[in-house]
Design a protein around this motif. Sequence first.
Motif, PDB file in Angstrom:
ATOM      1  N   LEU A  56       0.897  -1.265  -0.031  1.00  0.00           N
ATOM      2  CA  LEU A  56       0.084   0.000  -0.070  1.00  0.00           C
ATOM      3  C   LEU A  56       0.999   1.441   0.097  1.00  0.00           C
ATOM      4  O   LEU A  56       0.237   2.392   0.016  1.00  0.00           O
ATOM      5  N   GLY A  57       2.282   1.083  -0.164  1.00  0.00           N
ATOM      6  CA  GLY A  57       3.186   2.319   0.034  1.00  0.00           C
ATOM      7  C   GLY A  57       3.349   2.780   1.532  1.00  0.00           C
ATOM      8  O   GLY A  57       3.769   3.647   1.512  1.00  0.00           O
ATOM      9  N   LEU A  58       2.968   1.943   2.428  1.00  0.00           N
ATOM     10  CA  LEU A  58       3.093   2.316   3.779  1.00  0.00           C
ATOM     11  C   LEU A  58       4.406   1.201   4.454  1.00  0.00           C
ATOM     12  O   LEU A  58       4.806   0.313   3.800  1.00  0.00           O
ATOM     13  N   LYS A  59       4.646   1.812   5.786  1.00  0.00           N
ATOM     14  CA  LYS A  59       5.757   1.063   6.330  1.00  0.00           C
ATOM     15  C   LYS A  59       5.075  -0.201   6.873  1.00  0.00           C
ATOM     16  O   LYS A  59       4.380  -0.237   7.514  1.00  0.00           O
ATOM     17  N   PRO A  60       5.766  -1.373   6.321  1.00  0.00           N
ATOM     18  CA  PRO A  60       5.202  -2.717   6.938  1.00  0.00           C
ATOM     19  C   PRO A  60       5.628  -3.081   8.444  1.00  0.00           C
ATOM     20  O   PRO A  60       6.520  -2.498   8.941  1.00  0.00           O
ATOM     21  N   GLU A  61       4.475  -3.660   9.055  1.00  0.00           N
ATOM     22  CA  GLU A  61       4.683  -4.274  10.326  1.00  0.00           C
ATOM     23  C   GLU A  61       5.728  -5.319  10.405  1.00  0.00           C
ATOM     24  O   GLU A  61       5.542  -6.235   9.468  1.00  0.00           O
ATOM     25  N   LYS A  62       6.829  -5.048  11.361  1.00  0.00           N
ATOM     26  CA  LYS A  62       7.807  -6.182  11.312  1.00  0.00           C
ATOM     27  C   LYS A  62       7.342  -7.384  12.164  1.00  0.00           C
ATOM     28  O   LYS A  62       6.743  -7.231  13.365  1.00  0.00           O
ATOM     29  N   LEU A  63       7.182  -8.605  11.634  1.00  0.00           N
ATOM     30  CA  LEU A  63       6.879  -9.605  12.376  1.00  0.00           C
ATOM     31  C   LEU A  63       7.971 -10.906  12.174  1.00  0.00           C
ATOM     32  O   LEU A  63       7.959 -11.430  11.225  1.00  0.00           O
ATOM     33  N   GLU A  64       9.153 -10.645  13.007  1.00  0.00           N
ATOM     34  CA  GLU A  64      10.356 -11.405  12.364  1.00  0.00           C
ATOM     35  C   GLU A  64      10.496 -12.098  14.023  1.00  0.00           C
ATOM     36  O   GLU A  64      10.417 -11.744  15.009  1.00  0.00           O
ATOM     37  N   PHE A  65      11.057 -13.489  13.634  1.00  0.00           N
ATOM     38  CA  PHE A  65      11.353 -14.175  14.786  1.00  0.00           C
ATOM     39  C   PHE A  65      12.606 -14.780  14.530  1.00  0.00           C
ATOM     40  O   PHE A  65      13.017 -15.247  13.382  1.00  0.00           O
ATOM     41  N   PRO A  66      13.408 -14.996  15.356  1.00  0.00           N
ATOM     42  CA  PRO A  66      14.882 -15.731  15.465  1.00  0.00           C
ATOM     43  C   PRO A  66      14.451 -17.282  14.918  1.00  0.00           C
ATOM     44  O   PRO A  66      13.692 -17.630  15.415  1.00  0.00           O
ATOM     45  N   ALA A  67      15.575 -17.689  13.991  1.00  0.00           N
ATOM     46  CA  ALA A  67      15.243 -18.877  13.635  1.00  0.00           C
ATOM     47  C   ALA A  67      15.693 -19.889  14.598  1.00  0.00           C
ATOM     48  O   ALA A  67      16.551 -19.730  15.536  1.00  0.00           O
ATOM     49  N   PRO A  68      14.899 -20.767  15.243  1.00  0.00           N
ATOM     50  CA  PRO A  68      15.194 -21.792  16.210  1.00  0.00           C
ATOM     51  C   PRO A  68      16.348 -22.676  15.816  1.00  0.00           C
ATOM     52  O   PRO A  68      16.758 -22.800  14.563  1.00  0.00           O
ATOM     53  N   GLU A  69      16.896 -23.023  17.007  1.00  0.00           N
ATOM     54  CA  GLU A  69      17.984 -23.900  16.996  1.00  0.00           C
ATOM     55  C   GLU A  69      17.784 -25.450  16.406  1.00  0.00           C
ATOM     56  O   GLU A  69      18.682 -26.206  15.809  1.00  0.00           O
TER      57      GLU A  69
END
Length: 173
Positions: A56-69
Amino acid sequence: MVVTVADCPARIVPAGTPVVIPKDTFVTITQSLGGNYTLTWSGQMVRVDGTDAQMLGLKPEKLEFPAPENDQIQEEQVWDALKTIYDPEIPVDLVNLGLIYSVALDQSSKRVDIQMTLTAPGCGMGPVLVGDVEYRVAKVPNVESVKVELVFDPPWQRDMMSEEAQLATGMFY
């Protein structure tokens, strides 16, 4: 009003049916709450997940998770994803509203089963909220499928809300 800069996934409100808004389409943002957007497009109301806001031309919400071991689904990450989903009418996330009753992980099939409820059995936004849960939880590493079951026993009551949610909504007693 904004113009989509790429094909944008959305869900029709209140049915939750997935649609794609084509690139270069004018849409009107009617609400942005909890990182999600409610739009009007071609005479219908649709919901766009905040993680897709760049379309939409807007700043996306970050939904990041560290990769599990390991290759296991981390339950804490599922709960963290659920805490990013807000009721479309109440500015409180589903976990603090007390709408998530259970989370079960099936590590062998990489599936997450969630039981949740709504603030009212007749809530028209139920399919949209279910779609929000499926979409966000599917972004957790190692999750291949999400099954959401709406349940109404026990019925939701305001005392199921966290104290913070009760204070935020003025429902503290």
